[in-house]
Write an enzyme that holds these catalytic residues in place. Structure first.
Site, PDB file in Angstrom:
ATOM      1  N   GLY A  16       0.774  -1.187   0.114  1.00  0.00           N
ATOM      2  CA  GLY A  16      -0.007   0.037   0.087  1.00  0.00           C
ATOM      3  C   GLY A  16       0.710   1.234   0.087  1.00  0.00           C
ATOM      4  O   GLY A  16       0.351   2.215   0.719  1.00  0.00           O
ATOM      5  N   SER A  62       1.105  -5.076  -5.381  1.00  0.00           N
ATOM      6  CA  SER A  62       0.163  -5.801  -5.807  1.00  0.00           C
ATOM      7  C   SER A  62       0.544  -6.344  -7.241  1.00  0.00           C
ATOM      8  O   SER A  62       0.376  -7.451  -7.679  1.00  0.00           O
ATOM      9  CB  SER A  62      -1.259  -5.193  -6.011  1.00  0.00           C
ATOM     10  OG  SER A  62      -1.327  -4.106  -6.534  1.00  0.00           O
ATOM     11  N   GLU A 103      -5.566  -7.266 -11.924  1.00  0.00           N
ATOM     12  CA  GLU A 103      -5.520  -6.245 -11.025  1.00  0.00           C
ATOM     13  C   GLU A 103      -6.983  -5.846 -10.965  1.00  0.00           C
ATOM     14  O   GLU A 103      -7.770  -5.572 -10.065  1.00  0.00           O
ATOM     15  CB  GLU A 103      -4.703  -5.317 -11.282  1.00  0.00           C
ATOM     16  CG  GLU A 103      -4.703  -3.811 -10.141  1.00  0.00           C
ATOM     17  CD  GLU A 103      -3.818  -4.065  -9.036  1.00  0.00           C
ATOM     18  OE1 GLU A 103      -2.935  -4.852  -9.067  1.00  0.00           O
ATOM     19  OE2 GLU A 103      -4.357  -3.378  -7.906  1.00  0.00           O
ATOM     20  N   ASP A 160       2.353  -0.370 -14.071  1.00  0.00           N
ATOM     21  CA  ASP A 160       2.988  -1.151 -12.870  1.00  0.00           C
ATOM     22  C   ASP A 160       3.381  -2.427 -13.232  1.00  0.00           C
ATOM     23  O   ASP A 160       4.533  -2.971 -13.168  1.00  0.00           O
ATOM     24  CB  ASP A 160       2.053  -1.139 -11.897  1.00  0.00           C
ATOM     25  CG  ASP A 160       1.468   0.132 -11.289  1.00  0.00           C
ATOM     26  OD1 ASP A 160       2.015   1.197 -11.638  1.00  0.00           O
ATOM     27  OD2 ASP A 160       0.499   0.206 -10.245  1.00  0.00           O
ATOM     28  N   TYR A 162      -9.439   7.238  -7.644  1.00  0.00           N
ATOM     29  CA  TYR A 162      -8.933   6.933  -8.747  1.00  0.00           C
ATOM     30  C   TYR A 162      -9.587   6.719 -10.021  1.00  0.00           C
ATOM     31  O   TYR A 162      -9.601   7.284 -11.105  1.00  0.00           O
ATOM     32  CB  TYR A 162      -7.903   5.654  -8.540  1.00  0.00           C
ATOM     33  CG  TYR A 162      -7.217   5.093  -9.750  1.00  0.00           C
ATOM     34  CD1 TYR A 162      -5.695   5.650  -9.858  1.00  0.00           C
ATOM     35  CD2 TYR A 162      -7.512   4.484 -10.698  1.00  0.00           C
ATOM     36  CE1 TYR A 162      -4.980   5.339 -11.097  1.00  0.00           C
ATOM     37  CE2 TYR A 162      -6.844   3.941 -11.737  1.00  0.00           C
ATOM     38  CZ  TYR A 162      -5.525   4.284 -11.903  1.00  0.00           C
ATOM     39  OH  TYR A 162      -4.742   4.082 -12.868  1.00  0.00           O
TER      40      TYR A 162
HETATM   41  C1  GLA Z   1      -1.405   3.143 -10.130  1.00  0.00           C
HETATM   42  C2  GLA Z   1      -2.112   2.338 -11.185  1.00  0.00           C
HETATM   43  C3  GLA Z   1      -1.236   2.751 -12.426  1.00  0.00           C
HETATM   44  C4  GLA Z   1      -1.180   4.326 -12.815  1.00  0.00           C
HETATM   45  C5  GLA Z   1      -0.732   5.019 -11.586  1.00  0.00           C
HETATM   46  C6  GLA Z   1      -0.868   6.613 -11.615  1.00  0.00           C
HETATM   47  O1  GLA Z   1      -0.225   2.933  -9.828  1.00  0.00           O
HETATM   48  O2  GLA Z   1      -2.036   1.028 -11.102  1.00  0.00           O
HETATM   49  O3  GLA Z   1      -1.710   2.262 -13.763  1.00  0.00           O
HETATM   50  O4  GLA Z   1      -2.417   4.715 -13.343  1.00  0.00           O
HETATM   51  O5  GLA Z   1      -1.728   4.737 -10.303  1.00  0.00           O
HETATM   52  O6  GLA Z   1       0.214   7.054 -12.871  1.00  0.00           O
END
Ligand code: GLA
Length: 375
Positions: free
Chosen positions: A120, A126, A158, A170, A219
């Site tokens: 986190g 993750s 995810e 990520d 988000y």
């Molecule tokens: C998280 C999401 C990514 C990206 C970032 C912001 O890490 O998993 O895909 O959108 O936020 O850049």
């Protein structure tokens, strides 16, 4: 914290005959909230990883040394992630499901998992779990899969596990990382240009002490607002808008200017112009704070104190809403910057920050049996 591979080795009482895999977390130098707008990002895979050690088996059975409990799943991906307990097993179930959809043969694995990517925190704990499971599952099934397809399946996993419509950054950074290099990723074509990290540069990640998980944040709302704006402007994605079109639109202003900054930071690193790279990181933070609205008071204080302590630049990294800040400084200044900034942040907020100096490492893959060295 003890290294994840060492903890697994101790638990298995030596290497045994298990196959070992690792998938690193990532830090993003610049380019946030751009991936799902089909734009550009500049992350690198960090020297903290999730490690899975396991053998081929009938079913998928996984035990976590960090989070406790065991999950047992159907190897064909038919187990519904939503019903899996303990909750960390939902990520594993979602990966098995998505790989099954891609054509992975239905083969199980009996495995142990441990991670030294802090949870986190904005370092993609993750994504590293998903990718580590995916490479282990591909291996036991002797299934050859392209890295980008694997990253896309893990991204979908995810979203399936959490309901958060995240972008590809990520998982792709965890798969495609390269030692001593950042990755300039075009999130539309998934093309990757390596950007060598110059020697005098040190990268420091500081966790603000405020934990968050994306499903409790706005988000998804930000992503939908970006998509609505792209439709209103008549472009496929905000990546296709120009500065004039978004002049009066704060979300669009952030995305368009952030895409430009990704290329500018890559150029500054190539020129070993660290001062310029630092200024661009600060501009990115201001844009995420003022235009995109994803910073917090704690992240702002941390950025301020890192710069006051001598960092060349700093910004929130990842989604924001808590989590981590990334800072760059001259290698020689790293220890002093870290100590001063941590102390000042602690006294101003009463929170306990944690600092992780980061090196860029190779992406996910096999780990030598029982190895306790991070790559
Ligand atoms: C998280 C999401 C990514 C990206 C970032 C912001 O890490 O998993 O895909 O959108 O936020 O850049």
């Amino acid at each position: 914290m003890q290294d994840a591979a060492a903890r697994i080795a101790a638990e298995l009482d030596g290497a045994g005959d298990a196959s070992w895999f690792r998938a690193p977390g990532r830090v993003n130098l610049v380019g946030d909230h751009t991936d799902y707008n089909e734009g550009f990002v500049l992350p690198f895979a960090v020297d903290r990883a999730c490690v899975v050690a396991g053998n081929r088996a009938e079913r998928v059975r996984m035990r976590s040394l960090d989070l406790g409990g065991i999950v047992e799943l159907e190897p064909d991906g038919s187990t519904d992630p939503a019903g899996v307990e303990p909750a960390w097993g939902r990520y594993v179930a979602a990966v098995v499901h998505e790989l099954g959809r891609l054509g992975r043969p239905s083969v199980g694995v009996d495995a142990v998992v441990a991670s030294d990517v802090p949870l986190g925190s904005g370092l993609s704990s993750s994504a590293s779990l998903e990718v580590a499971c995916a490479v282990a599952l591909a291996h036991v099934a002797r299934w050859d899969v392209d890295g980008r397809a694997l990253a896309e399946a893990c991204r979908a996993a995810e979203e399936l596990a959490t309901g958060v419509p995240c972008g590809i950054m990520d998982q792709l950074a965890s798969v495609a990382g390269r030692a001593d290099e950042a990755l300039l990723i075009d999130c539309r074509s998934l093309e990757i240009r390596p950007v060598p990290l110059p020697d005098p540069l040190a990268v420091l990640v500081v966790h603000s002490g405020v934990r968050r998980s994306l499903d409790g944040t706005p988000y998804a709302e930000r992503r939908r607002a970006c998509e609505r704006l792209a439709a209103k402007l008549g472009v496929r994605a905000l990546r296709d808008a120009d500065e004039r079109q978004v002049a009066a639109e704060p979300l669009g202003r952030h995305v368009v200017s952030e895409n430009r900054r990704v290329h500018e930071v890559a150029d500054a690193l190539a020129d070993v112009d660290l001062a310029r790279a630092g200024r661009l990181l600060l501009e990115s933070h201001a844009s995420l704070r003022d235009d995109f609205g994803v910073s917090t008071r704690e992240l702002d204080v941390l950025v301020e104190e890192l710069v006051a302590a001598g960092a060349l630049g700093a910004r929130l990294t990842g989604a924001g809403f808590g989590g981590c800040v990334v800072a760059i400084c001259e290698s020689a200044a790293l220890d002093a910057v870290t100590a001063t900034a941590i102390e000042r942040y602690r006294s101003r907020t009463g929170l306990e920050p944690t600092a992780f100096p980061c090196r860029a490492v190779d992406g996910a893959g096999p780990l030598e049996a029982g190895s306790t060295t991070r790559r």
